[in-house]
Design a protein around this motif. Sequence first.
Motif, short mmCIF file in Angstrom:
data_model
loop_
_atom_site.label_atom_id
_atom_site.label_comp_id
_atom_site.label_asym_id
_atom_site.label_seq_id
_atom_site.Cartn_x
_atom_site.Cartn_y
_atom_site.Cartn_z
N ARG A 1 0.83 -1.21 0.00
CA ARG A 1 0.00 0.00 0.00
C ARG A 1 0.87 1.26 0.00
NH1 ARG A 1 -4.07 2.52 3.25
NH2 ARG A 1 -2.53 2.49 4.91
N ILE A 2 1.87 1.28 0.88
CA ILE A 2 2.70 2.48 0.96
C ILE A 2 3.53 2.64 -0.31
CG2 ILE A 2 4.58 3.58 2.23
CD1 ILE A 2 3.45 2.23 4.74
N LYS B 1 2.64 1.84 -3.24
CA LYS B 1 1.74 2.40 -4.25
C LYS B 1 1.50 3.88 -4.00
CE LYS B 1 -1.13 -1.56 -5.46
NZ LYS B 1 -2.44 -2.11 -5.07
N ALA B 2 1.29 4.22 -2.73
CA ALA B 2 1.04 5.63 -2.40
C ALA B 2 2.24 6.48 -2.78
CB ALA B 2 0.73 5.77 -0.90
N GLN B 3 3.45 5.98 -2.49
CA GLN B 3 4.63 6.78 -2.83
C GLN B 3 4.87 6.78 -4.34
OE1 GLN B 3 4.98 8.45 -0.46
NE2 GLN B 3 5.87 7.57 1.40
N ALA B 4 4.52 5.70 -5.00
CA ALA B 4 4.65 5.68 -6.46
C ALA B 4 3.75 6.76 -7.06
CB ALA B 4 4.31 4.31 -7.02
N SER B 5 2.60 6.97 -6.44
CA SER B 5 1.71 8.03 -6.91
C SER B 5 2.36 9.40 -6.77
CB SER B 5 0.41 8.05 -6.11
OG SER B 5 -0.33 6.90 -6.37
N ARG B 6 3.30 9.51 -5.81
CA ARG B 6 4.01 10.77 -5.65
C ARG B 6 5.30 10.78 -6.46
NH1 ARG B 6 4.46 13.34 0.04
NH2 ARG B 6 4.92 11.34 1.03
N GLY B 7 5.41 9.85 -7.39
CA GLY B 7 6.53 9.91 -8.32
C GLY B 7 7.74 9.11 -7.93
N VAL B 8 7.65 8.31 -6.86
CA VAL B 8 8.80 7.48 -6.50
C VAL B 8 8.91 6.33 -7.50
CG1 VAL B 8 9.75 5.93 -4.78
CG2 VAL B 8 8.62 8.01 -4.07
N LYS C 1 19.04 8.37 -4.89
CA LYS C 1 17.59 8.44 -5.08
C LYS C 1 16.91 7.20 -4.55
CE LYS C 1 15.12 11.22 -7.95
NZ LYS C 1 14.56 11.67 -9.20
N ARG D 1 16.67 7.30 -0.82
CA ARG D 1 15.59 8.21 -0.46
C ARG D 1 14.23 7.49 -0.64
NH1 ARG D 1 15.87 11.59 2.28
NH2 ARG D 1 14.36 13.23 2.50
N SER E 1 11.25 6.54 2.18
CA SER E 1 9.84 6.90 2.08
C SER E 1 8.95 5.68 2.29
CB SER E 1 9.53 7.54 0.73
OG SER E 1 9.52 6.56 -0.28
N PRO F 1 7.30 5.20 7.13
CA PRO F 1 5.88 4.98 7.41
C PRO F 1 5.59 3.57 7.91
CG PRO F 1 6.15 6.02 5.29
CD PRO F 1 7.52 5.65 5.75
N HIS G 1 5.51 6.83 -15.39
CA HIS G 1 6.01 7.82 -14.44
C HIS G 1 5.44 9.21 -14.73
CE1 HIS G 1 8.77 9.26 -11.40
NE2 HIS G 1 9.20 10.19 -12.24
N PHE H 1 -4.71 8.18 -1.81
CA PHE H 1 -5.15 6.87 -1.35
C PHE H 1 -6.08 6.98 -0.15
CE2 PHE H 1 -2.33 5.03 -4.17
CZ PHE H 1 -2.59 3.69 -4.19
N PHE I 1 6.48 10.85 5.79
CA PHE I 1 7.73 10.32 6.34
C PHE I 1 8.81 11.36 6.60
CE2 PHE I 1 10.79 10.40 2.86
CZ PHE I 1 9.97 10.78 1.82
N PHE J 1 9.55 14.62 -9.58
CA PHE J 1 9.32 14.92 -10.99
C PHE J 1 10.27 16.01 -11.47
CE2 PHE J 1 5.34 12.88 -9.77
CZ PHE J 1 5.28 11.92 -10.75
#
Lengths: 292, 285
Positions: free
Chosen positions: A183-184, A186-193, A202, A205, A209, A213, B84, B94, B102, B117
């Motif tokens: 879940r986390i 996926k959530a961070q992937a949504s923020r571009g990770v 990177k 980092r 992230s 959590p 991406h 979510f 974090f 990005f």
Amino acid sequence: MNSLTFGRYTTFNTFIHKVDARNKILLLILLLVAIFLKFSVWSTALILSGVLFISLIILMLISKVSFLQLLKSLLGMWFLILFLLAIYIFVPNSSYHMLWVTWWKINIYYDAFFQCGYIILRLLMMLGLTMVLTATTKPMDLTHGFEWYMTPLKVIRFPVHEIAMTISIALRFIPTLLEETERIMKAQASRGVDYSRGRFFKKVRALFSLIIPLLISSFQRSEELADAMEARGYNPKEKRTSYSKLSFTWRDIIAFLIGGGIFAGVLVLFIYDKNTANIDLINMFFGVSIGW
Amino acid sequence: MSIKVSNLFYTYAKKTPNEHLALNDVSLEIKQGDFVSIVGHTGSGKSTLVQHLNGLLVADSGLIEIDDFTVYPYKQRRKNKKLHSLRKHVGVVFQFPEYQLFEETIVKDVAFGPKNFKIKEKEATEIAKKALLSVGIPETYFERSPFELSGGERRRVAIAGIFALEPDIVILDEPTAGLDPKGQEEIMNLLVKMNQEGKTIILVTHDMDLVLRYTNHVFVLKDKELVFSGTPIELFSHNREDLSIEIPPLFTFARKLKNRGLDINISDIRNVDDLFEQIQKEKKR
Ligand SMILES: Nc1ncnc2c1ncn2[C@@H]1O[C@H](COP(=O)(O)OP(=O)(O)O)[C@@H](O)[C@H]1O
Ligand SMILES: [Mg+2]
């Protein structure tokens, strides 16, 4: 993700799934001993390993544990394999006598490869057996099984129950943690990770992230769980009954006879081998001797 | 940016004993600038569906087209190279997003997204501050640790973390669940504002009042399938027991008034104030 699922409990309902956990633990230990007993004659060792290996394959077929995945796990061990091979090749051993080549004054023997292959085979069998145990036994039953074996230790005030409870809680939360991780991520992937690409810094980092959590929610969870247990009057000193009873059935007798039989057979040969020196199965049965 | 989903199928834990079909042949279209809602029972597949829209999940079969992005199903996943950058355009908040924080400070956490990005640190911080203000987090909070906040505040920080990506499409999975009415209202007002700025908003919710009040289109998922697509008024106007949808009391009330002979226009009623206005108008006549 697939490699993580290997060896995890499956909800099939095979014969092996229904065998009592204590029985399976005992048989695992016996069979591991049988696998690692050392025989002095090569051909005997190979034949016995072959028999054990075929038994393992049959066992995996019955319990619906994927044999292919076991082989794939070999790929994951490539470093270990290379390392072992290097040791067997370069550490001098006086028992080697089948020379292959000589490089810069280092003698390389065929024996080194045999030895290495033999140990890998045994490691593979060990892994396979353990996987069968964990894939066919509910984690809770497994801990109850271990608790049962450790019960005598209570006499010396060893906190058997507390440890079993800790382990079963930890096991209980493994799937939850995996879910949370997914879940986390996926959530961070949504923020571009992007967990797979990027430079080292990177990636570190990205890992942060995920881990922070995860840690925080784990601490939070454990605190809540402790509170909930206390609120319901949990007291580790108290004598407890168990919801899932371990029980012996006819299946256990059959499983024990087969597993124990294999162990006993190997053990008898081993003792015979030690006492009268060097049994050679091929010689015994076929009257010829293959000298290595 | 408009969205077109065609014949989507998705199965969890494929080829294991726990295999579970979660989406069964779902097709839908969402126009640029729409404010739509997705409703349905727990387990009906809402979260699964929205996770496809920014490529977090890849379908077994079916296509997702968002402007010139296409997300291909699993068999053709090698073609999915731009996922991406798709995530920059489609922001997904979510369920319980407060668990994704974090960083040491709130500002840093919100700036984390834009920095991923390739936006420079300084500019990212500026964007983050703007996003935080827009969700109602005052400047005095900016240097605090996210773990010192209340649950509701954390939720808003997490939402700001997605807003800071400045996406064209914002998807929120039950963003108001567990918030107090004031917190709910603030978030909804924010969404209205973003919608007015031209962004497409997709809201997953259980709250039919929100559906009636804010959205202009609603999709109903039931048992892995899309069973309704239309305006909220259309949805509530019929007996929807087959869809297991609860009609908002306000709507039922208005309909009863109309049935008793009060001449009001039900399709204009989105909230209590609308109803009040109509009744007054009727009284004056
Ligand atoms: N990670 C997962 N693994 C397996 N099954 C899942 C997973 N996530 C959701 N499901 C199952 O898929 C179905 C749809 O779930 P979801 O999309 O989360 O529903 P909703 O958001 O509408 O409550 C549920 O039956 C759920 O149990
Ligand atoms: Mg959901």
